[in-house]
Design an enzyme around this catalytic site. Structure first.
Site, PDB file in Angstrom:
ATOM      1  N   TRP A 141       0.832  -1.258  -0.039  1.00 51.48           N
ATOM      2  CA  TRP A 141      -0.039  -0.014   0.080  1.00 51.48           C
ATOM      3  C   TRP A 141       0.728   1.140   0.018  1.00 51.48           C
ATOM      4  CZ3 TRP A 141      -4.347  -0.807  -1.780  1.00 51.48           C
ATOM      5  CH2 TRP A 141      -5.116  -2.101  -1.623  1.00 51.48           C
ATOM      6  N   ASP A 197      -1.081   6.144   6.997  1.00 45.12           N
ATOM      7  CA  ASP A 197      -2.236   5.118   6.657  1.00 45.12           C
ATOM      8  C   ASP A 197      -2.289   4.135   7.456  1.00 45.12           C
ATOM      9  OD1 ASP A 197      -3.881   3.463   5.475  1.00 45.12           O
ATOM     10  OD2 ASP A 197      -2.759   3.068   3.650  1.00 45.12           O
ATOM     11  N   LYS A 255     -11.518  -2.430   7.914  1.00 40.76           N
ATOM     12  CA  LYS A 255     -10.709  -3.516   8.349  1.00 40.76           C
ATOM     13  C   LYS A 255     -11.004  -3.524   9.864  1.00 40.76           C
ATOM     14  CE  LYS A 255      -7.896  -3.376   4.424  1.00 40.76           C
ATOM     15  NZ  LYS A 255      -7.021  -2.603   3.531  1.00 40.76           N
TER      16      LYS A 255
HETATM   17  C1  PLP Z   1      -6.803  -1.980   2.641  1.00 42.48           C
HETATM   18  C2  PLP Z   1      -5.872  -1.088   2.650  1.00 42.48           C
HETATM   19  C3  PLP Z   1      -5.764   0.091   1.632  1.00 42.48           C
HETATM   20  C4  PLP Z   1      -6.799   0.228   0.614  1.00 42.48           C
HETATM   21  O1  PLP Z   1      -7.927   0.566   1.122  1.00 42.48           O
HETATM   22  P1  PLP Z   1      -9.426   1.015   0.204  1.00 42.48           P
HETATM   23  O2  PLP Z   1     -10.242   1.492   1.178  1.00 42.48           O
HETATM   24  O3  PLP Z   1      -9.586  -0.405  -0.363  1.00 42.48           O
HETATM   25  O4  PLP Z   1      -8.696   1.855  -0.796  1.00 42.48           O
HETATM   26  C5  PLP Z   1      -4.777   0.975   1.977  1.00 42.48           C
HETATM   27  N1  PLP Z   1      -3.950   0.927   2.945  1.00 42.48           N
HETATM   28  C6  PLP Z   1      -3.787  -0.050   3.639  1.00 42.48           C
HETATM   29  C7  PLP Z   1      -2.878   0.014   4.751  1.00 42.48           C
HETATM   30  C8  PLP Z   1      -4.865  -1.199   3.638  1.00 42.48           C
HETATM   31  O5  PLP Z   1      -4.581  -2.089   4.365  1.00 42.48           O
END
Ligand code: PLP
Length: 365
Positions: free
Chosen positions: A102, A173, A197
């Site tokens: 990511w 993030d 998540k």
């Molecule tokens: C799942 C994830 C993303 C992508 O998320 P979306 O909401 O599907 O765009 C980005 N960064 C991390 C760390 C993730 O686990």
């Protein structure tokens, strides 16, 4: 009714108490005679809930009124371009610490908007198996921000310290480990996370920006209206129709964390216990299960491991499913096995999984 033992990576398990509450309120939410999906986002009932979700977020994060809490759409992936669009104007540059899939995806978008310094732990074969040490993190003070990913959902690694980056604003993030443990909000200038998540359903992305960093964002006139942080902050994330139902489930999940779990210290203890049990099963398997990530970089949220062959891994996934254990196949880009043990996953589920792992090993070694 049989509930699955759910190790999905995202969308992922939601606390049973939250689902039951939503079920109970589905036809008549808050005395409105409507579901939360059917009320106006301009109604006082909706707005009270929307503000309560922001307050609950602030309470858990230890964030004061100097933080703007935004509910945006487009997933964490849209933050990959919104951040540089709002901050890398007029020849500004940024530093990206890349520790997995990511982080790389964030770099791909940011490159379109400005120059980047990149610090990466990518191995020659394209995998990531560790978090960098502090001495590897050299940040040019001219950077507008440093971007990092606190937990690497696909490769199964996680930061267990927060990097020193001088006076440069730190942007994180936190999609796959937000509120799994306490964190010092004052280390950061911005954090963001897709909700699906650790915080609820897909559809809403949490973005928290501290005032001083917010003030550096470029003027709303220079950007498409919906892509400016200023638009959303000035309108309390109600410029256009927000993802009302996702925000409602998010709020129930935040309340669950505060009231049922009793806060982030308790959540961290439970998550440590779950990770300990799983990693112990891997480490005590005489090499039958192999965790590729360096021990001090291991994730407490996504436990990743390999078996001897892809065929054995396929059989593992199949037999797990026959035992009501689902969502354990690794990401399509890496293969292997991944147990995602986010907040809503219970210690009992992990124990059941480990019993299955031991049985599988006895049968197939
Ligand atoms: C799942 C994830 C993303 C992508 O998320 P979306 O909401 O599907 O765009 C980005 N960064 C991390 C760390 C993730 O686990």
């Amino acid at each position: 009714m049989k509930r699955a033992i759910n190790f999905n990576a995202g969308p992922a398990a939601i606390p049973l108490e939250v689902l039951k509450k939503a079920q109970e309120e589905m036809l008549d939410w808050n005395g409105t005679g409507m579901s939360v999906m059917e009320v106006s986002h301009r109604s006082k009932e909706y707005e009270a809930m929307h503000n309560e979700a922001q307050d609950n977020f602030r309470k858990l994060a230890g964030m004061g009124p100097e933080w703007k809490i935004l509910f945006l759409t487009g997933g964490a992936s849209s933050q990959f371009f919104m951040i540089p669009m709002n901050y890398l104007y007029g020849g500004r540059k940024a530093t990206y610490i890349v520790t997995g899939h990511w982080g790389k995806a964030a770099v791909k978008e940011a490159k379109r908007f400005g120059a980047l310094d990149i610090i990466t732990t990518e191995n020659a074969d394209g995998t990531f198996t560790r978090i960098p040490r502090q001495e590897e993190i050299k940040v040019d003070p001219a950077s507008t921000y440093v971007h990092m990913t606190s937990n690497n959902t696909i490769f199964g690694s996680q930061w267990h310290y927060w990097p020193e980056v001088g006076k440069v604003p730190l942007v994180c993030d936190m999609s796959s480990d937000i509120f799994s443990r306490p964190f010092p909000a004052d280390k950061f200038s911005m954090i963001y996370a897709g909700a699906q998540k650790n915080l609820g359903p897909s559809g809403v992305t949490l973005v928290a920006i501290r005032e001083d960093f917010y003030n550096l964002a470029q003027s709303a006139d220079a950007l498409p209206t919906m892509l400016s942080y200023r638009t959303h902050a000035e309108n309390n994330s109600l410029y256009n129709t927000p993802p009302c139902f996702s925000i409602y489930i998010l709020n129930l999940t935040l309340k669950w964390l505060l009231e049922t779990v009793g806060g982030l210290e308790n959540m961290a203890r439970i998550n440590e216990e779950k990770a300990r049990i799983l990693y112990q099963a891997i480490d005590n398997s005489d090499g039958f299960y192999r965790g590729p990530v360096e021990k001090d970089s291991r994730s407490q949220m996504n436990v990743v491991f390999r078996l001897k062959t892809p065929e054995m891994e396929e059989l593992f996934v199949k037999e797990a499913k026959a035992n009501n254990i689902i969502g354990v196949k690794g990401h399509r880009s890496t293969g292997g096995i991944r147990f995602s043990i986010y907040n809503a996953n219970l210690v009992e589920n992990v124990r059941t999984a480990v019993d299955f792992m031991e049985d599988f090993r006895r049968k197939h070694s």
